[in-house]
Motif scaffolding. Structure first.
Motif, PDB file in Angstrom:
ATOM      1  N   ASN A 238     -31.827 -12.584  32.465  1.00 24.35           N
ATOM      2  CA  ASN A 238     -31.299 -13.508  33.418  1.00 24.35           C
ATOM      3  C   ASN A 238     -31.750 -12.928  34.770  1.00 24.35           C
ATOM      4  OD1 ASN A 238     -29.922 -15.843  34.762  1.00 24.35           O
ATOM      5  ND2 ASN A 238     -27.956 -15.069  34.506  1.00 24.35           N
ATOM      6  N   PHE A 239     -32.459 -13.676  35.565  1.00 24.62           N
ATOM      7  CA  PHE A 239     -32.964 -13.494  37.182  1.00 24.62           C
ATOM      8  C   PHE A 239     -32.354 -14.516  38.097  1.00 24.62           C
ATOM      9  CE2 PHE A 239     -35.919 -11.528  33.899  1.00 24.62           C
ATOM     10  CZ  PHE A 239     -36.381 -10.376  34.465  1.00 24.62           C
TER      11      PHE A 239
ATOM     12  N   HIS B  50     -25.247  -6.683  30.269  1.00 24.80           N
ATOM     13  CA  HIS B  50     -24.087  -7.715  29.878  1.00 24.80           C
ATOM     14  C   HIS B  50     -24.681  -9.055  29.363  1.00 24.80           C
ATOM     15  CE1 HIS B  50     -21.150  -5.099  32.015  1.00 24.80           C
ATOM     16  NE2 HIS B  50     -22.017  -5.203  33.265  1.00 24.80           N
ATOM     17  N   TRP B  51     -25.859  -9.500  29.857  1.00 23.71           N
ATOM     18  CA  TRP B  51     -26.400 -10.569  29.416  1.00 23.71           C
ATOM     19  C   TRP B  51     -27.831 -10.602  28.996  1.00 23.71           C
ATOM     20  CZ3 TRP B  51     -30.207 -14.070  29.693  1.00 23.71           C
ATOM     21  CH2 TRP B  51     -29.769 -15.452  29.160  1.00 23.71           C
ATOM     22  N   TYR B  52     -28.175 -10.776  27.866  1.00 25.36           N
ATOM     23  CA  TYR B  52     -29.500 -11.007  27.126  1.00 25.36           C
ATOM     24  C   TYR B  52     -29.435 -11.680  26.036  1.00 25.36           C
ATOM     25  CZ  TYR B  52     -28.133  -7.575  23.846  1.00 25.36           C
ATOM     26  OH  TYR B  52     -27.310  -6.879  22.765  1.00 25.36           O
ATOM     27  N   ASP B  53     -30.552 -12.430  25.721  1.00 32.08           N
ATOM     28  CA  ASP B  53     -30.717 -13.430  24.517  1.00 32.08           C
ATOM     29  C   ASP B  53     -32.061 -13.234  24.002  1.00 32.08           C
ATOM     30  OD1 ASP B  53     -29.598 -15.564  22.979  1.00 32.08           O
ATOM     31  OD2 ASP B  53     -30.207 -17.008  24.306  1.00 32.08           O
TER      32      ASP B  53
ATOM     33  N   GLY C 272     -25.931  -5.563  18.455  1.00 35.98           N
ATOM     34  CA  GLY C 272     -25.129  -5.659  19.784  1.00 35.98           C
ATOM     35  C   GLY C 272     -25.323  -4.562  20.392  1.00 35.98           C
ATOM     36  N   LEU C 273     -25.041  -4.486  21.611  1.00 33.93           N
ATOM     37  CA  LEU C 273     -25.079  -3.202  22.284  1.00 33.93           C
ATOM     38  C   LEU C 273     -23.606  -2.620  22.191  1.00 33.93           C
ATOM     39  CD1 LEU C 273     -26.771  -4.040  25.828  1.00 33.93           C
ATOM     40  CD2 LEU C 273     -27.272  -1.954  24.219  1.00 33.93           C
TER      41      LEU C 273
END
Length: 159
Positions: free
Chosen positions: A85-86, A68-71, A30-31
């Motif tokens: 996420n767009f 914050h959000w990636y998958d 993770g970041l």
């Protein structure tokens, strides 16, 4: 036939390897902390895979943010796949390392910029011009007649 060292390509390969290593670490752990990435890439690159509506909206280049959000981050030897996420619409992307134009982590003021061949040629031409000017100045100094030192007597300044 003369051979030269292609420093530009060697640096690009090293920088892309650095991006790959960073992303592999992020995929695994993770970041960390405040780290996040702004990645600008060429949407016209043959191996880029993005939704048609994104390609239409960004016909030349696109900047994505990993924060914050990636998958589904999957890092390979030639590029990486990620879902971002767009506007509440998750979209899968595949970005080859060769398509990356900039990679920035503003949390630590780190950035990489990849020059295109045209920009490299422009920079090379500017460098050659600068080197020519320096060489010309050096030749002019060599060719300029040397003056003997002027000896000034201190008596001329006394009253």
């Amino acid at each position: 036939m003369s051979r030269t060292i292609d420093y530009g390509n060697l640096m690009h390969r090293a920088m892309r390897s650095l991006i790959q290593e960073v992303l592999q670490d992020v995929a695994k752990d993770g970041l960390p902390g405040e780290h996040h990435f702004f990645i600008t890439f060429d949407t016209r690159h043959a191996d880029v895979q993005i939704a048609d509506w994104l390609a239409d909206r960004y016909p030349g280049e696109m900047t994505v943010v990993m924060q914050h959000w990636y998958d589904n981050l999957d890092v390979g030897d030639d590029g990486f796949a990620i879902t971002l996420n767009f506007g509440d619409s998750p979209e899968p992307l595949y970005i080859p390392y060769d398509a990356i134009k900039t990679f920035v982590d503003p949390s630590v003021e780190f950035g990489l910029r990849f020059e295109t061949q045209d920009e490299e040629d422009e920079d090379e031409n500017e460098l050659e011009t600068l080197l020519d000017e320096v060489d010309l100045e050096a030749k002019e100094e060599e060719e300029a007649p040397r003056k003997d030192a002027d000896v000034v007597s201190l008596d001329s300044f006394r009253k």
